[in-house]
Structure formats: structure tokens, C-alpha cells
Design a protein around this motif. Structure first.
Motif, PDB file in Angstrom:
ATOM      1  N   UNK A  18       0.825  -1.208   0.000  1.00 23.89           N
ATOM      2  CA  UNK A  18       0.000   0.000   0.000  1.00 23.89           C
ATOM      3  C   UNK A  18       0.861   1.259   0.000  1.00 23.89           C
ATOM      4  N   UNK A  19       2.051   1.166   0.570  1.00 24.03           N
ATOM      5  CA  UNK A  19       2.941   2.331   0.637  1.00 24.03           C
ATOM      6  C   UNK A  19       3.579   2.654  -0.707  1.00 24.03           C
ATOM      7  N   UNK A  20       3.489   1.728  -1.659  1.00 30.91           N
ATOM      8  CA  UNK A  20       4.062   1.977  -2.989  1.00 30.91           C
ATOM      9  C   UNK A  20       3.446   3.217  -3.622  1.00 30.91           C
ATOM     10  N   UNK A  59       7.569   7.858  -4.085  1.00 30.55           N
ATOM     11  CA  UNK A  59       8.196   7.820  -5.414  1.00 30.55           C
ATOM     12  C   UNK A  59       9.586   7.205  -5.340  1.00 30.55           C
ATOM     13  N   UNK A  60      10.169   7.194  -4.148  1.00 29.34           N
ATOM     14  CA  UNK A  60      11.489   6.601  -3.963  1.00 29.34           C
ATOM     15  C   UNK A  60      11.429   5.383  -3.081  1.00 29.34           C
ATOM     16  N   UNK A  62       9.537  10.346 -19.082  1.00 35.05           N
ATOM     17  CA  UNK A  62       8.222  10.090 -18.486  1.00 35.05           C
ATOM     18  C   UNK A  62       8.314   9.124 -17.308  1.00 35.05           C
ATOM     19  N   UNK A  63       9.253   9.415 -16.402  1.00 30.99           N
ATOM     20  CA  UNK A  63       9.419   8.613 -15.195  1.00 30.99           C
ATOM     21  C   UNK A  63       9.306   9.527 -13.980  1.00 30.99           C
ATOM     22  N   UNK A  64       9.107   8.924 -12.811  1.00 32.48           N
ATOM     23  CA  UNK A  64       8.867   9.707 -11.599  1.00 32.48           C
ATOM     24  C   UNK A  64      10.127  10.053 -10.840  1.00 32.48           C
ATOM     25  N   UNK A  93       9.520   1.345  -5.433  1.00 27.69           N
ATOM     26  CA  UNK A  93       8.313   1.466  -6.255  1.00 27.69           C
ATOM     27  C   UNK A  93       8.661   1.688  -7.724  1.00 27.69           C
ATOM     28  N   UNK A  94       7.753   1.299  -8.622  1.00 25.38           N
ATOM     29  CA  UNK A  94       7.944   1.635 -10.032  1.00 25.38           C
ATOM     30  C   UNK A  94       6.615   2.069 -10.649  1.00 25.38           C
TER      31      UNK A  94
END
Length: 211
Positions: A54-56, A60-61, A192-194, A94-95
Motif C-alpha cells: 500500500x505504501x508503494x 516515489x522513492x 516520463x518517469x517519476x 516502487x515503479x
């Protein structure tokens, strides 16, 4: 598995945030956890309440599991049972990639010792690992079509891949940290990445830079 083992992490998974009993097309579901635990985790639908997963969507890192609040009854149950299989602590990267469901790369073990240097290496390694899984899933000819980077953007990205900060990159290239930050944000937008680390992983994957 062998590469992450020195930090006490001897188990890992790479999964999309989906219904694991009926994963949709383009979802990633890869486990290197004990089979009995995976079957129990899925059959009891722990993925619906697992604070690690859920924390994903809130990060963002990467993050360490020890910093998460697992005090509710459901998560106390999940992680009490997980210890039976040597899962005491871990780290998640995360991804979020175009065309794929959000997900995370989870690394876990019993005696986990992640130093600041290891944290950076594990983060980058997880990003490379994700791209390799995507490549294998798409076939060896899979290469994303991406906007070109300027020579200066490539220089900044290559130095970041070596663990350099904005200020260190600025000193090397005779730029201000703010200018370096601007280049890195341009790269992140183009790809287009976070995160910047995801941008590095993309550049390595397509052969633009070498870490």
C-alpha cells in the motif's frame, strides 16, 4: 539473489499492484519467496492490506520496511506469519512506467543490514532488474522509443549514475547545482518517469550510458 545477499536480503519479488489471483494483461508478477508463503499470501489476499504494498502509491522513492507502521491487526498477522519464512525486514523500490500497472520490487530477509551506500546500490540494481524483466517479457527486440537527450543532459545523467550529487556534478561540469537540477528534471520529463534513478535505469537499458 546473490547480489543482494550480502545485505541480508535473500528473497525478492517484483509485482504490480493488482488482484494477484487474477492478474490483468501487462501486470508483472515475479516471486523469489518461499512457495508456501507465496501461496498463503495470495490465498488469504494479504496483498489487499499489506502496508508494504500500500505504501508503494505513497512513495516515489525506495523505503525501508522498518519505517512503516505495521501496528494494525491485519499487518501484525501478516508479518508475524512472514517471520516463519525468514521475512523480518526489507526494502521496497516502487515503479511507475507508461503502459504498466504501478508496482514495486520488494527485497526481504531475516538479518537485514542496509548501509547508506548499499541503499543507493540496491535502488539502482532494482531499477535495472525491472527493465530486464520487461525486456524478457517483451522479447529481446524491445527498446522504448524515447526523446533524445542533449550532450549536457547525458553528461549529468552519467555522473548521477555514479552516485554524484547535484553539487558534485556542478563542480565537475562547471555548472550551478540549480542548473544541474534543471537538466535532471528535463531528463525525467523526457523519459516520463517519476524519479531520477528510474531515468538512469532507462538510459542504461537503452545503452546510452554505462554505470
Amino acid at each position: 539473489r546473490e547480489a543482494i545477499k550480502p545485505t541480508g536480503l535473500d528473497k525478492h519479488s517484483c509485482v504490480s499492484l493488482v488482484n494477484m489471483t487474477n492478474p490483468p494483461f501487462n501486470a508483472i508478477q515475479f516471486f523469489d519467496f518461499p512457495e508456501e508463503w507465496v501461496n498463503r499470501y495470495i490465498s488469504k489476499a494479504y496483498y489487499k492490506d499489506d502496508i508494504v504494498l500500500k505504501s508503494i502509491l505513497k512513495n516515489t522513492g525506495p523505503y525501508l520496511w522498518k519505517n512503516l507502521d505495521k501496528s494494525d491487526k491485519r499487518n501484525r498477522q501478516i508479518y508475524a506469519e512472514a517471520k516463519e519464512f525468514g521475512i523480518y525486514d526489507g526494502m521496497t523500490v516502487p515503479f511507475t512506467l507508461p503502459g504498466y500497472y504501478p508496482g514495486g520490487i520488494n527485497m526481504a530477509g531475516e538479518h537485514v543490514d542496509i548501509s547508506p551506500d548499499s541503499y543507493h546500490v540496491l535502488h539502482l540494481m532494482a531499477e535495472y532488474y525491472l527493465w530486464k524483466i520487461i525486456e524478457l517479457g517483451q522479447g529481446n527486440n524491445y527498446l522504448p522509443i524515447l526523446p533524445k537527450l542533449s550532450p549536457r543532459e547525458i553528461e549529468c545523467l552519467a555522473l548521477m549514475a555514479k552516485g554524484k550529487s547535484d553539487s558534485m556534478i556542478g563542480k565537475i561540469l562547471a555548472l550551478s547545482p540549480r542548473t544541474v537540477s534543471s537538466y535532471m528534471e528535463n531528463i525525467r520529463t523526457k523519459y516520463n518517469v517519476h524519479t531520477r534513478t528510474q531515468a538512469v535505469a532507462v538510459a542504461v537499458f537503452i545503452g546510452l550510458i554505462r554505470p
